[in-house]
Design a protein around this motif. Structure first.
Motif, PDB file in Angstrom:
ATOM      1  N   LEU A 101       0.330  -1.200  -0.179  1.00 36.47           N
ATOM      2  CA  LEU A 101       0.047  -0.228   0.349  1.00 36.47           C
ATOM      3  C   LEU A 101       1.087   1.496  -0.117  1.00 36.47           C
ATOM      4  CD1 LEU A 101      -3.441   0.449   2.149  1.00 36.47           C
ATOM      5  CD2 LEU A 101      -1.383   2.357   2.791  1.00 36.47           C
ATOM      6  N   VAL A 102       0.294   2.087  -0.461  1.00 31.56           N
ATOM      7  CA  VAL A 102       1.154   3.211  -0.933  1.00 31.56           C
ATOM      8  C   VAL A 102      -0.427   4.853  -0.421  1.00 31.56           C
ATOM      9  CG1 VAL A 102       2.890   3.114  -2.201  1.00 31.56           C
ATOM     10  CG2 VAL A 102       0.390   3.996  -3.458  1.00 31.56           C
ATOM     11  N   HIS A 103       0.354   5.601  -0.161  1.00 29.19           N
ATOM     12  CA  HIS A 103      -0.791   6.729   0.608  1.00 29.19           C
ATOM     13  C   HIS A 103      -0.237   8.078   0.637  1.00 29.19           C
ATOM     14  CE1 HIS A 103      -2.085   8.358   5.071  1.00 29.19           C
ATOM     15  NE2 HIS A 103      -2.916   9.124   3.602  1.00 29.19           N
ATOM     16  N   ASN A 104      -0.816   9.449   0.095  1.00 29.88           N
ATOM     17  CA  ASN A 104      -0.013  10.373   0.197  1.00 29.88           C
ATOM     18  C   ASN A 104      -1.751  11.432   0.990  1.00 29.88           C
ATOM     19  OD1 ASN A 104       1.046  10.417  -1.799  1.00 29.88           O
ATOM     20  ND2 ASN A 104      -0.119  11.126  -3.215  1.00 29.88           N
ATOM     21  N   GLY A 105      -1.335  11.686   2.319  1.00 33.30           N
ATOM     22  CA  GLY A 105      -2.499  12.641   2.991  1.00 33.30           C
ATOM     23  C   GLY A 105      -1.703  12.190   4.485  1.00 33.30           C
ATOM     24  N   ILE A 106      -2.472  12.476   5.342  1.00 27.14           N
ATOM     25  CA  ILE A 106      -2.560  12.413   6.883  1.00 27.14           C
ATOM     26  C   ILE A 106      -3.649  11.613   7.756  1.00 27.14           C
ATOM     27  CG2 ILE A 106      -2.001  13.609   9.297  1.00 27.14           C
ATOM     28  CD1 ILE A 106      -0.276  15.612   7.849  1.00 27.14           C
ATOM     29  N   ILE A 107      -3.481  10.491   8.251  1.00 28.42           N
ATOM     30  CA  ILE A 107      -5.180  10.155   9.916  1.00 28.42           C
ATOM     31  C   ILE A 107      -4.621  10.526  10.465  1.00 28.42           C
ATOM     32  CG2 ILE A 107      -5.477   8.259   9.844  1.00 28.42           C
ATOM     33  CD1 ILE A 107      -5.761   8.434   6.398  1.00 28.42           C
ATOM     34  N   GLU A 108      -5.221  11.191  11.158  1.00 25.01           N
ATOM     35  CA  GLU A 108      -5.620  11.676  12.311  1.00 25.01           C
ATOM     36  C   GLU A 108      -5.710  10.716  13.226  1.00 25.01           C
ATOM     37  OE1 GLU A 108      -8.347  15.064  11.488  1.00 25.01           O
ATOM     38  OE2 GLU A 108      -7.176  15.553   9.490  1.00 25.01           O
ATOM     39  N   ASN A 109      -6.288   9.552  13.442  1.00 26.69           N
ATOM     40  CA  ASN A 109      -6.765   9.005  14.675  1.00 26.69           C
ATOM     41  C   ASN A 109      -5.780   7.655  14.212  1.00 26.69           C
ATOM     42  OD1 ASN A 109      -8.070   7.721  12.034  1.00 26.69           O
ATOM     43  ND2 ASN A 109      -9.607   6.613  12.344  1.00 26.69           N
ATOM     44  N   HIS A 110      -4.656   7.597  13.998  1.00 24.86           N
ATOM     45  CA  HIS A 110      -3.907   6.307  13.512  1.00 24.86           C
ATOM     46  C   HIS A 110      -2.628   6.816  15.232  1.00 24.86           C
ATOM     47  CE1 HIS A 110       0.011   8.646  14.535  1.00 24.86           C
ATOM     48  NE2 HIS A 110       0.028   9.723  14.297  1.00 24.86           N
ATOM     49  N   GLU A 111      -3.193   7.025  15.589  1.00 29.02           N
ATOM     50  CA  GLU A 111      -2.727   5.950  17.008  1.00 29.02           C
ATOM     51  C   GLU A 111      -3.478   5.071  17.709  1.00 29.02           C
ATOM     52  OE1 GLU A 111      -1.755  10.076  19.358  1.00 29.02           O
ATOM     53  OE2 GLU A 111       0.506   9.785  18.605  1.00 29.02           O
ATOM     54  N   GLU A 112      -5.259   5.403  17.501  1.00 26.13           N
ATOM     55  CA  GLU A 112      -5.852   4.623  18.033  1.00 26.13           C
ATOM     56  C   GLU A 112      -5.879   3.318  17.356  1.00 26.13           C
ATOM     57  OE1 GLU A 112      -8.247   8.896  18.069  1.00 26.13           O
ATOM     58  OE2 GLU A 112      -6.276   8.170  17.802  1.00 26.13           O
ATOM     59  N   LEU A 113      -5.518   3.616  16.405  1.00 26.76           N
ATOM     60  CA  LEU A 113      -5.442   2.053  14.824  1.00 26.76           C
ATOM     61  C   LEU A 113      -4.559   2.042  15.193  1.00 26.76           C
ATOM     62  CD1 LEU A 113      -7.045   4.206  11.874  1.00 26.76           C
ATOM     63  CD2 LEU A 113      -8.505   2.769  13.188  1.00 26.76           C
ATOM     64  N   ARG A 114      -3.871   1.795  15.807  1.00 30.21           N
ATOM     65  CA  ARG A 114      -2.076   1.351  16.348  1.00 30.21           C
ATOM     66  C   ARG A 114      -2.734   0.714  16.910  1.00 30.21           C
ATOM     67  NH1 ARG A 114       3.049   2.730  14.274  1.00 30.21           N
ATOM     68  NH2 ARG A 114       2.637   4.220  13.026  1.00 30.21           N
ATOM     69  N   ALA A 115      -2.595   1.000  18.039  1.00 32.28           N
ATOM     70  CA  ALA A 115      -2.932   0.830  19.385  1.00 32.28           C
ATOM     71  C   ALA A 115      -4.257  -0.892  19.390  1.00 32.28           C
ATOM     72  CB  ALA A 115      -3.492   1.395  20.292  1.00 32.28           C
ATOM     73  N   GLU A 116      -4.941  -0.115  18.511  1.00 30.83           N
ATOM     74  CA  GLU A 116      -5.752  -1.828  18.014  1.00 30.83           C
ATOM     75  C   GLU A 116      -4.959  -2.679  17.304  1.00 30.83           C
ATOM     76  OE1 GLU A 116     -10.061  -2.105  14.932  1.00 30.83           O
ATOM     77  OE2 GLU A 116      -9.334  -0.178  16.391  1.00 30.83           O
ATOM     78  N   LEU A 117      -5.020  -2.634  16.583  1.00 35.87           N
ATOM     79  CA  LEU A 117      -3.684  -3.520  15.461  1.00 35.87           C
ATOM     80  C   LEU A 117      -3.144  -3.361  16.545  1.00 35.87           C
ATOM     81  CD1 LEU A 117      -3.863  -1.167  12.270  1.00 35.87           C
ATOM     82  CD2 LEU A 117      -4.902  -3.440  12.675  1.00 35.87           C
ATOM     83  N   GLN A 118      -1.844  -3.624  17.341  1.00 31.77           N
ATOM     84  CA  GLN A 118      -0.671  -4.046  17.801  1.00 31.77           C
ATOM     85  C   GLN A 118      -1.337  -4.640  18.669  1.00 31.77           C
ATOM     86  OE1 GLN A 118       1.183  -0.164  19.197  1.00 31.77           O
ATOM     87  NE2 GLN A 118       2.987  -0.693  17.488  1.00 31.77           N
ATOM     88  N   ALA A 119      -2.712  -4.314  19.181  1.00 30.18           N
ATOM     89  CA  ALA A 119      -3.249  -5.699  20.272  1.00 30.18           C
ATOM     90  C   ALA A 119      -3.723  -6.776  19.454  1.00 30.18           C
ATOM     91  CB  ALA A 119      -4.460  -5.141  20.879  1.00 30.18           C
TER      92      ALA A 119
END
Length: 610
Positions: A101-119
C-alpha cells in the motif's frame, strides 16, 4: 506533495511506474519506492535517494511485474528513512508479504488504530500513519480487496489518497480518495492510478477524476467505482493533455530561472483573450454572482496568500469593495462571521492545495456559496469545486519556488478588481481602456526588468556570506516584500523577514547592523517620501540598503546605499514588475551558495496535506 502511481496491465509495468515517479519529482520528496506482484510474491525496492538511483537499484535486482504501485514520499510521520518509505507491506500469519500500500495525506486517528492493531498481533516497522492503513486493510481482508478497502476507509479520519494490491489477487489494484487528489488512467488492456495526470503523460490521456469518498477497483479490462455511500458512481472519462516535466531547459541552469524568464510569455497568454473586462471572464454565472456580492474573502497559502494581500489594495481602491484575506490553514479553525453575500476567492497554483480546499469547503458550509478560484490547472479540484474560475496560463511550473504562477495570479486578481469595479459602476470606460493597455504592455515591461539580471547577480555575490536579511515595502508593495523574503529563505536558506517600512522603529530596527542587508521596494508613488525616511533610519544604524527604485526617483547610490533602477514606473501594476528582480536575487544568491534551487530541502511543490 507525495506522488502515487499504480498500474495493472499485460506488460511489465515497472518502466511506467518509474517514469511516472520521474514526472512527479517536481512536487518534492525525500524517499521513493516501487512494489510489484512477481512470481506469486510481493517484491519491493525503496530508497532515500532520487528516483534515478531507485531505477538503477531496480535494474540490478531485475524487478518486474504486471501489477504494481510506486510512491514518492515527503516526510510527515517519521524521518526520511528506508523503513518509513512507501510502499508498506502487511504480512500474513506466516510472515509473507500479503498487502502492499501507498498513501498520500495524513490519518488523524492513526494512534488509536495502531494500538488496536498491535493488540491484534500486528508489528510495526515504521513510524508512519500509512503502515496503519496497510495493516488495517490486511486485517479486514476476507478474499475481496475492494470490499476490504471500502471497510477500511470507513475507519479512517483525515485526508488520504490510497493505492493497494494483494498477493492473493494478482491482477487487481484498488484505490480510494478523500481530501487528497487521485485519478484513474484508462488504457487498452491496462489501467492506472496516479495522484496527478502528469504522471501518466505518454501512457494515456484518458483520465477519470475521482471525487471525495470514491473507492475504485482496477483490473486489466475493468474499472469499477463506488461513492462514499457504496453506490455505483459514473465518473466521466476526460481527454487530458498533461505537459511533461522533462521540458528542455534550453540555455537555463535551472527550471526556476527558465520560469522567471517565461513570465512575459505566461502573462501574455493569460491575457490572450482579454479585450475588455466583464463577469463572463470568470464563468457563465459571473454576472449573477458579481451582482449579488458586497464583499470579498480571499483564502490562500504561501505565495498565493501574498498575491491575495496585494489584490486587497487593488480591489478596495478600484472597486471600493471590502476585502478580507485569510491564511487558509488558519481560517477554518477559528470562529468567523459568515456573510452569504461574500465572494469567496481561492488562489492556488495546483488547485489541489489541501488547506485551501478545506477552507473553501468550510466557507461553503457556513452558507457562503458564491465562490471563485484563481488557478493554473483547469482539471483541478479547486476549479471543479467553485462556481467561477479564472485560469492562468502559466504552463507547468516545475521549480518549487513559485514565479510565473505568482505573477499570472496577480494578473487574474487585477482583472477581478476591474470586473468588480465595472459591475458596481465604478470603472469609467476611459479608465478601463487605460488599464487594459497597461496590462497588455506588461510582457514588454517585464522583459526590460529581466535585462537587469547582470546587476542583480553582482548583488547576489554580496549576499552569499549573509545569514539574515530584511525586506521593506509600503502599501501594495509590502506583500511584494513578503514574497521577496519568502523566495530568498526557501531556496538560499538565508533567514529573511519582511515588514511594512513604517514598522521598523517598532522593533525590527534592533536587528539592523552592517552585516544585515535591507532590501527595499521603492516605487515612485505617493509613499516614496515616507519610505525614504524609513531608509534613513536604516542608514543611521549602519545598515546596508539594497534598493529597487523606479526610474525618475531621486534615490542615488552612495556608500551603504546600493540602487538598481527599474526601467519605468508602472502605477497600479507596479507590484508585478517589482517582484521579478527579487525572484532573480533569490535565484542567483541560491546558485552562489550551491543549494538545490529547483528542489529546496524540506519543501514540496504541491502541498496536499494539512
Amino acid at each position: 506533495m507525495c506522488g502515487i502511481v499504480g498500474a495493472v496491465a499485460k506488460r511489465d509495468i515497472v518502466p511506467v511506474l518509474i517514469e511516472g515517479l520521474k514526472r512527479l519529482e517536481y512536487r518534492g520528496y525525500d524517499s521513493c519506492g516501487v512494489a510489484v506482484h512477481l512470481d506469486g510474491e510481493l517484491r519491493r525496492t525503496r530508497s532515500t535517494s532520487r528516483v534515478a538511483e531507485l531505477e538503477a537499484q531496480i535494474a540490478s535486482e531485475t524487478l518486474g511485474g504486471y501489477t504494481g504501485i510506486a510512491h514518492t514520499r515527503w516526510a510527515t510521520h517519521g524521518v526520511p528513512a528506508t523503513n518509513n518509505a512507501h510502499p508498506h507491506f502487511s504480512p500474513d500469519r506466516n510472515g509473507r508479504a500479503h498487502v502492499a500500500l501507498v498513501h498520500n495525506g495524513i490519518i488523524e486517528n492513526h494512534e488509536e488504530l495502531r494500538a488496536e492493531l498491535q493488540a491484534a498481533g500486528y508489528e510495526f516497522e515504521s513510524q508512519t500513519d500509512t503502515e496503519v492503513i496497510a495493516h488495517l486493510l490486511n486485517h479486514l481482508y476476507d478474499g475481496d480487496l475492494f470490499a476490504a478497502m471500502q471497510q477500511t476507509v470507513k475507519r479512517l479520519q483525515g485526508a488520504y489518497a490510497i493505492a493497494a494490491f494483494c498477493r492473493d489477487e494478482p491482477h487487481r489494484v484498488v484505490g480510494a480518495r478523500h481530501g487528497s487528489p487521485l485519478i484513474v488512467g484508462v488504457g487498452e488492456n491496462e489501467n492506472f492510478l496516479a495522484s496527478d495526470a502528469m504522471a501518466l503523460t505518454g501512457t494515456t490521456s484518458n483520465i477519470i477524476y475521482l471525487e471525495d469518498g470514491d473507492v475504485v477497483d482496477l483490473q486489466i479490462d475493468r474499472i469499477w467505482i463506488v461513492d462514499v455511500d457504496g453506490q455505483p458512481a459514473d465518473r466521466p472519462v476526460r481527454s487530458v493533455v498533461a505537459h511533461t516535466t522533462a521540458a528542455d531547459l534550453g540555455p537555463y541552469r535551472h527550471y526556476m530561472q527558465k520560469e522567471i524568464f517565461e513570465q512575459p510569455r505566461a502573462i501574455g497568454d493569460t491575457l490572450l483573450d482579454v479585450e475588455t473586462v466583464g463577469p463572463e471572464l470568470f464563468g457563465a454565472e459571473g454576472a449573477d454572482v458579481f451582482g449579488d456580492i458586497d464583499s470579498v474573502l480571499i483564502l490562500a497559502c504561501g505565495t498565493s496568500y501574498y498575491a491575495g494581500l496585494t489584490s486587497k489594495y487593488w480591489i478596495e481602491a478600484i472597486a471600493q469593495v471590502p476585502v478580507a484575506v485569510e491564511i487558509a490553514s488558519e481560517y477554518r479553525y477559528r470562529t468567523s462571521v459568515p456573510n452569504p453575500r461574500t465572494l469567496v476567492v481561492t488562489i492556488s497554483q495546483s488547485g489541489e492545495t489541501a488547506d485551501t480546499l478545506a477552507a473553501l469547503k468550510h466557507a461553503q458550509k457556513q452558507g457562503m456559496k458564491q465562490t471563485l478560484t484563481i488557478c493554473n490547472v483547469a482539471t483541478s479540484a479547486m476549479v471543479r469545486e467553485c462556481k467561477l474560475a479564472f485560469l492562468t496560463r502559466a504552463g507547468v511550473e516545475i521549480g518549487v519556488a513559485s514565479t510565473k504562477a505568482f505573477t499570472t495570479q496577480l494578473v487574474g486578481l487585477f482583472l477581478l478588481a476591474m470586473t468588480l469595479a465595472k459591475t458596481k459602476g465604478r470603472l469609467p470606460e476611459e479608465q478601463e481602456a487605460d488599464l487594459i493597455r497597461s496590462l497588455r504592455h506588461l510582457p514588454v515591461a517585464i522583459q526590460a526588468v529581466l535585462a537587469l539580471e547582470p546587476q542583480i547577480i553582482s548583488w547576489a555575490e554580496e549576499f552569499v556570506r549573509k545569514e539574515d536579511a530584511l525586506f521593506l515595502g509600503r502599501g501594495m508593495h509590502y506583500p511584494i516584500a513578503l514574497e521577496g523574503a519568502l523566495k530568498l529563505k526557501e531556496i538560499s536558506y538565508i533567514h529573511a523577514e519582511a515588514y511594512p517600512a513604517g514598522e521598523l522603529k517598532h522593533g525590527p530596527l534592533a536587528l539592523v547592523t552592517d552585516q544585515m542587508p535591507v532590501i527595499t521596494v521603492a516605487p515612485q508613488d505617493a509613499l516614496l517620501k515616507k519610505l525614504q525616511s524609513n531608509m534613513q533610519e536604516v542608514r543611521a544604524r549602519g545598515g546596508q540598503l539594497y534598493v529597487f527604485a523606479d526610474a525618475g526617483s531621486n534615490i542615488r547610490s552612495e556608500p551603504g546605499v546600493h540602487v538598481i533602477r527599474m526601467p519605468e514606473h508602472y502605477g497600479w501594476l507596479s507590484p508585478i514588475l517589482h517582484v521579478v528582480p527579487m525572484q532573480l536575487l533569490a535565484y542567483h544568491t541560491a546558485c552562489a551558495r550551491g543549494t538545490d534551487v529547483d528542489k529546496p530541502r524540506n519543501l514540496a511543490k504541491s502541498v496536499t496535506v494539512e
